[in-house]
Design a protein around this motif. Structure first.
Motif, PDB file in Angstrom:
ATOM      1  N   TYR A  25       0.842  -1.210   0.000  1.00 53.93           N
ATOM      2  CA  TYR A  25       0.000   0.000   0.000  1.00 53.93           C
ATOM      3  C   TYR A  25       0.873   1.255   0.000  1.00 53.93           C
ATOM      4  O   TYR A  25       0.670   2.173  -0.803  1.00 53.93           O
ATOM      5  CB  TYR A  25      -0.918  -0.027   1.218  1.00 53.93           C
ATOM      6  N   HIS A  26       1.844   1.298   0.911  1.00 60.72           N
ATOM      7  CA  HIS A  26       2.705   2.483   1.003  1.00 60.72           C
ATOM      8  C   HIS A  26       3.631   2.605  -0.209  1.00 60.72           C
ATOM      9  O   HIS A  26       3.910   3.721  -0.677  1.00 60.72           O
ATOM     10  CB  HIS A  26       3.522   2.426   2.292  1.00 60.72           C
ATOM     11  N   VAL A  27       4.109   1.474  -0.722  1.00 59.67           N
ATOM     12  CA  VAL A  27       4.985   1.512  -1.905  1.00 59.67           C
ATOM     13  C   VAL A  27       4.234   2.088  -3.103  1.00 59.67           C
ATOM     14  O   VAL A  27       4.763   2.937  -3.835  1.00 59.67           O
ATOM     15  CB  VAL A  27       5.507   0.092  -2.210  1.00 59.67           C
ATOM     16  N   LEU A  28       2.991   1.653  -3.309  1.00 62.89           N
ATOM     17  CA  LEU A  28       2.211   2.147  -4.444  1.00 62.89           C
ATOM     18  C   LEU A  28       1.753   3.585  -4.227  1.00 62.89           C
ATOM     19  O   LEU A  28       1.629   4.345  -5.200  1.00 62.89           O
ATOM     20  CB  LEU A  28       1.003   1.238  -4.667  1.00 62.89           C
ATOM     21  N   LYS A  29       1.505   3.956  -3.003  1.00 61.61           N
ATOM     22  CA  LYS A  29       1.031   5.316  -2.731  1.00 61.61           C
ATOM     23  C   LYS A  29       2.153   6.337  -2.838  1.00 61.61           C
ATOM     24  O   LYS A  29       1.952   7.455  -3.338  1.00 61.61           O
ATOM     25  CB  LYS A  29       0.401   5.369  -1.340  1.00 61.61           C
ATOM     26  N   ARG A  30       3.360   5.962  -2.381  1.00 62.98           N
ATOM     27  CA  ARG A  30       4.485   6.905  -2.385  1.00 62.98           C
ATOM     28  C   ARG A  30       5.344   6.797  -3.636  1.00 62.98           C
ATOM     29  O   ARG A  30       6.242   7.616  -3.833  1.00 62.98           O
ATOM     30  CB  ARG A  30       5.353   6.656  -1.156  1.00 62.98           C
ATOM     31  N   HIS A  31       5.109   5.736  -4.431  1.00 69.69           N
ATOM     32  CA  HIS A  31       5.901   5.505  -5.651  1.00 69.69           C
ATOM     33  C   HIS A  31       7.387   5.386  -5.323  1.00 69.69           C
ATOM     34  O   HIS A  31       8.255   5.963  -6.008  1.00 69.69           O
ATOM     35  CB  HIS A  31       5.671   6.629  -6.673  1.00 69.69           C
ATOM     36  N   GLN A  32       7.690   4.660  -4.265  1.00 67.50           N
ATOM     37  CA  GLN A  32       9.071   4.455  -3.840  1.00 67.50           C
ATOM     38  C   GLN A  32       9.285   2.984  -3.515  1.00 67.50           C
ATOM     39  O   GLN A  32       8.357   2.311  -3.048  1.00 67.50           O
ATOM     40  CB  GLN A  32       9.387   5.298  -2.595  1.00 67.50           C
ATOM     41  N   PRO A  33      10.502   2.464  -3.746  1.00 71.12           N
ATOM     42  CA  PRO A  33      10.781   1.061  -3.382  1.00 71.12           C
ATOM     43  C   PRO A  33      10.799   0.882  -1.870  1.00 71.12           C
ATOM     44  O   PRO A  33      10.887   1.843  -1.104  1.00 71.12           O
ATOM     45  CB  PRO A  33      12.151   0.799  -4.012  1.00 71.12           C
ATOM     46  N   TYR A  34      10.761  -0.355  -1.466  1.00 76.20           N
ATOM     47  CA  TYR A  34      10.702  -0.700  -0.043  1.00 76.20           C
ATOM     48  C   TYR A  34      12.067  -0.538   0.614  1.00 76.20           C
ATOM     49  O   TYR A  34      13.089  -0.918   0.047  1.00 76.20           O
ATOM     50  CB  TYR A  34      10.212  -2.145   0.103  1.00 76.20           C
ATOM     51  N   GLN A  35      12.084   0.053   1.803  1.00 74.75           N
ATOM     52  CA  GLN A  35      13.291   0.190   2.608  1.00 74.75           C
ATOM     53  C   GLN A  35      13.155  -0.721   3.831  1.00 74.75           C
ATOM     54  O   GLN A  35      12.285  -0.505   4.674  1.00 74.75           O
ATOM     55  CB  GLN A  35      13.484   1.646   3.050  1.00 74.75           C
ATOM     56  N   ASP A  36      14.001  -1.742   3.910  1.00 75.73           N
ATOM     57  CA  ASP A  36      13.879  -2.734   4.972  1.00 75.73           C
ATOM     58  C   ASP A  36      14.275  -2.140   6.324  1.00 75.73           C
ATOM     59  O   ASP A  36      15.228  -1.349   6.413  1.00 75.73           O
ATOM     60  CB  ASP A  36      14.752  -3.955   4.654  1.00 75.73           C
ATOM     61  N   LEU A  37      13.537  -2.541   7.363  1.00 73.52           N
ATOM     62  CA  LEU A  37      13.816  -2.058   8.717  1.00 73.52           C
ATOM     63  C   LEU A  37      14.951  -2.800   9.382  1.00 73.52           C
ATOM     64  O   LEU A  37      15.461  -2.351  10.411  1.00 73.52           O
ATOM     65  CB  LEU A  37      12.550  -2.184   9.575  1.00 73.52           C
ATOM     66  N   GLY A  38      15.333  -3.950   8.832  1.00 69.04           N
ATOM     67  CA  GLY A  38      16.443  -4.696   9.400  1.00 69.04           C
ATOM     68  C   GLY A  38      15.984  -5.825  10.297  1.00 69.04           C
ATOM     69  O   GLY A  38      14.903  -5.774  10.892  1.00 69.04           O
ATOM     70  N   PRO A  39      16.793  -6.885  10.414  1.00 67.64           N
ATOM     71  CA  PRO A  39      16.391  -8.046  11.228  1.00 67.64           C
ATOM     72  C   PRO A  39      16.369  -7.764  12.721  1.00 67.64           C
ATOM     73  O   PRO A  39      15.742  -8.502  13.483  1.00 67.64           O
ATOM     74  CB  PRO A  39      17.453  -9.092  10.879  1.00 67.64           C
ATOM     75  N   ASP A  40      17.074  -6.711  13.194  1.00 68.87           N
ATOM     76  CA  ASP A  40      17.116  -6.410  14.631  1.00 68.87           C
ATOM     77  C   ASP A  40      16.141  -5.315  15.018  1.00 68.87           C
ATOM     78  O   ASP A  40      16.284  -4.707  16.079  1.00 68.87           O
ATOM     79  CB  ASP A  40      18.530  -6.012  15.028  1.00 68.87           C
ATOM     80  N   TYR A  41      15.148  -5.049  14.186  1.00 67.79           N
ATOM     81  CA  TYR A  41      14.211  -3.954  14.459  1.00 67.79           C
ATOM     82  C   TYR A  41      13.480  -4.175  15.784  1.00 67.79           C
ATOM     83  O   TYR A  41      13.359  -3.264  16.607  1.00 67.79           O
ATOM     84  CB  TYR A  41      13.209  -3.831  13.317  1.00 67.79           C
ATOM     85  N   PHE A  42      12.983  -5.382  16.014  1.00 63.65           N
ATOM     86  CA  PHE A  42      12.216  -5.652  17.231  1.00 63.65           C
ATOM     87  C   PHE A  42      13.097  -5.575  18.473  1.00 63.65           C
ATOM     88  O   PHE A  42      12.649  -5.163  19.548  1.00 63.65           O
ATOM     89  CB  PHE A  42      11.549  -7.029  17.144  1.00 63.65           C
ATOM     90  N   ASP A  43      14.380  -5.954  18.336  1.00 65.69           N
ATOM     91  CA  ASP A  43      15.293  -5.854  19.481  1.00 65.69           C
ATOM     92  C   ASP A  43      15.604  -4.394  19.804  1.00 65.69           C
ATOM     93  O   ASP A  43      15.657  -3.998  20.973  1.00 65.69           O
ATOM     94  CB  ASP A  43      16.584  -6.608  19.197  1.00 65.69           C
ATOM     95  N   GLN A  44      15.800  -3.588  18.777  1.00 66.55           N
ATOM     96  CA  GLN A  44      16.141  -2.187  18.996  1.00 66.55           C
ATOM     97  C   GLN A  44      14.940  -1.366  19.444  1.00 66.55           C
ATOM     98  O   GLN A  44      15.105  -0.309  20.053  1.00 66.55           O
ATOM     99  CB  GLN A  44      16.732  -1.586  17.715  1.00 66.55           C
ATOM    100  N   ARG A  45      13.721  -1.846  19.138  1.00 62.43           N
ATOM    101  CA  ARG A  45      12.522  -1.063  19.455  1.00 62.43           C
ATOM    102  C   ARG A  45      12.297  -0.966  20.966  1.00 62.43           C
ATOM    103  O   ARG A  45      11.868   0.064  21.465  1.00 62.43           O
ATOM    104  CB  ARG A  45      11.310  -1.703  18.783  1.00 62.43           C
ATOM    105  N   ASP A  46      12.604  -2.032  21.695  1.00 66.00           N
ATOM    106  CA  ASP A  46      12.382  -2.026  23.137  1.00 66.00           C
ATOM    107  C   ASP A  46      13.525  -2.785  23.813  1.00 66.00           C
ATOM    108  O   ASP A  46      13.401  -3.923  24.243  1.00 66.00           O
ATOM    109  CB  ASP A  46      11.033  -2.673  23.466  1.00 66.00           C
ATOM    110  N   ARG A  47      14.664  -2.120  23.896  1.00 63.99           N
ATOM    111  CA  ARG A  47      15.857  -2.748  24.440  1.00 63.99           C
ATOM    112  C   ARG A  47      15.692  -3.048  25.940  1.00 63.99           C
ATOM    113  O   ARG A  47      16.146  -4.088  26.421  1.00 63.99           O
ATOM    114  CB  ARG A  47      17.065  -1.837  24.229  1.00 63.99           C
ATOM    115  N   GLN A  48      15.016  -2.164  26.666  1.00 63.20           N
ATOM    116  CA  GLN A  48      14.890  -2.358  28.112  1.00 63.20           C
ATOM    117  C   GLN A  48      14.025  -3.575  28.441  1.00 63.20           C
ATOM    118  O   GLN A  48      14.317  -4.311  29.383  1.00 63.20           O
ATOM    119  CB  GLN A  48      14.305  -1.102  28.748  1.00 63.20           C
ATOM    120  N   ALA A  49      12.967  -3.799  27.661  1.00 64.63           N
ATOM    121  CA  ALA A  49      12.115  -4.957  27.925  1.00 64.63           C
ATOM    122  C   ALA A  49      12.894  -6.255  27.703  1.00 64.63           C
ATOM    123  O   ALA A  49      12.779  -7.210  28.483  1.00 64.63           O
ATOM    124  CB  ALA A  49      10.871  -4.907  27.020  1.00 64.63           C
TER     125      ALA A  49
END
Length: 418
Positions: free
Chosen positions: A363-387
């Protein structure tokens, strides 16, 4: 209730007939009602169109099942504002049910603006959608025929599928051709292997030692011929789809940047949802329309079923297939999300969840006319390091360890110190 469309018509569509209820402003202030029944032949549908045009009708609502609405839509499109209505959304009050009563109820709801039309794309997109769906059906038919080849081989005590990963590969087809021709010597058949499969010659000899009968050779010959025909058909349909998709090459390239999404998956996405994302107010609306979001069933404060609703089966199957492909890709956000869900909810639920994410990304790729930018495999770890820190520390302490954590300086500072 306010009158939204004073001149409107409700159509109850069936295979052979269509019942129409036309509402126009009456002399006494109420609506004037006129009922007619038409056959669904082209000439009769053109007569229906002329009748509605003569009455000044502006909006037409259709209730139909299957594909019986398509002939009417094709002939009325452009002359009226058409709404294809879900039959479940307009269930009439209890009582005697007839086609006439259904059309009257539909026209009355339309007159007051109480019906919502389903998403029906433009003619060009509908044509591409039919081609893409037909290709999917042929691919499934080919898979079924390959399974029949497996069954025929098993019936002849040939265990080729237990050794070779792809029976229909180059080596497998060479062996099957010799089997059909009457060859029975297992060493000679195994020697037809190519590439990495030659490392399994002893296993191949055992797998190719069987009792293939004449009827099985007959079946295998016809099945392989059918598979070859289906391969040619798939290639022809794919060529036609590629020709019609030529104006959308940039959108296909942007969708191809999403992990798990290849060329054919991108073509399915464009054919099913189109390129204009303005018709969907948000990614959540698109996911709900596709049936790729959790259901909501709450009563008396209790959450009951959360299973997904019925949506587009073609789009849903494609997204789940893309989710499984993304889960096998290393070092990407979607693979990490799949593993995260699979550990808690199982692989099937994880595939649907990742398919939902792929649809939101599309949806966002077609709406913004831009390719996908990956968040990375460690996204969930970096999102809440303290937890994560608290959870792992608590787990080690429960095993009897005394944990003391020390923050390590970033990598760039360590290199500067050296």
């Amino acid at each position: 209730m306010d009158v939204v469309y004073p001149r409107c018509c409700g159509l109850d569509v069936h295979k052979a007939t269509v019942t129409a209820c036309l509402l126009t402003p009456g002399q006494q202030g109420g609506p004037a009602k006129e009922l007619r029944t038409f056959r669904t032949m082209t000439g009769d549908l053109l007569a229906l169109s002329d009748w509605l045009l003569a009455a000044g009708c502006t909006h037409v609502a259709l209730e139909s099942t299957g594909v019986y609405w398509k002939p009417i839509w094709n002939l009325l499109e452009g002359a009226f504002q058409l709404l294809l209505v879900n039959a479940q959304h307009i269930k009439a009050v209890p009582g005697r049910k007839t086609d006439v009563r259904d059309s009257e109820w539909l026209a009355e709801l339309l007159r007051h603006g109480l019906v919502r039309g389903s998403f029906v794309p433009e003619r060009e997109q509908r044509e591409v959608r039919e081609l893409v769906r037909y290709r999917t059906s042929v691919v499934r038919e080919r898979a079924s025929e390959v399974n029949r080849v497996h069954k025929a081989l098993e019936g002849g005590n040939i265990k080729l599928a237990s050794v070779a990963s792809d029976v229909m590969g180059t080596s497998g087809r060479r062996m099957l051709a010799e089997l059909i021709g009457g060859a029975t010597e297992a060493p000679a058949l195994a020697d037809l292997a190519l590439g990495k499969l030659r490392a399994k010659l002893p296993e191949l000899e055992q797998a190719l030692t069987g009792r293939v009968g004449g009827h099985q050779r007959f079946l295998l010959a016809r099945q392989l011929a059918h598979i070859d025909f289906l391969d040619e058909l798939i290639a022809e349909v794919s060529t036609e789809v590629a020709r019609r998709m030529r104006p959308f090459e940039q959108a296909l390239a942007d969708l191809d940047s999403i992990p798990g999404v290849g060329r054919q998956t991108a073509e399915v996405l464009v054919a099913e949802i189109g390129l204009d994302m303005a018709r969907f107010p948000s990614p959540g609306h698109l996911a709900s329309w596709a049936g790729m979001c959790p259901g909501q069933h709450e009563s008396a404060g209790k959450r009951r079923s959360g299973r997904t609703r019925k949506g587009s089966p073609w789009l849903r199957a494609t997204l789940v297939e893309a989710a499984h492909a993304a889960a096998r890709k290393k070092q990407c956000y979607l693979a990490a999300q799949y593993r995260r869900f699979a550990a808690r909810r199982g692989k099937k639920t994880a595939a649907v969840a990742v398919g939902h994410t792929i649809l939101v990304i599309a949806y966002h790729v077609l709406k913004r006319h831009q390719p996908y930018q990956d968040l990375g495999p460690d996204y969930f770890d970096q999102r809440d390091r303290q937890a994560i820190q608290r959870r792992l520390t608590h787990r080690l302490e429960s095993l009897g360890f005394e944990v003391r954590l020390t923050q390590r300086p970033p990598a760039d500072q360590e290199q500067a110190a050296v």
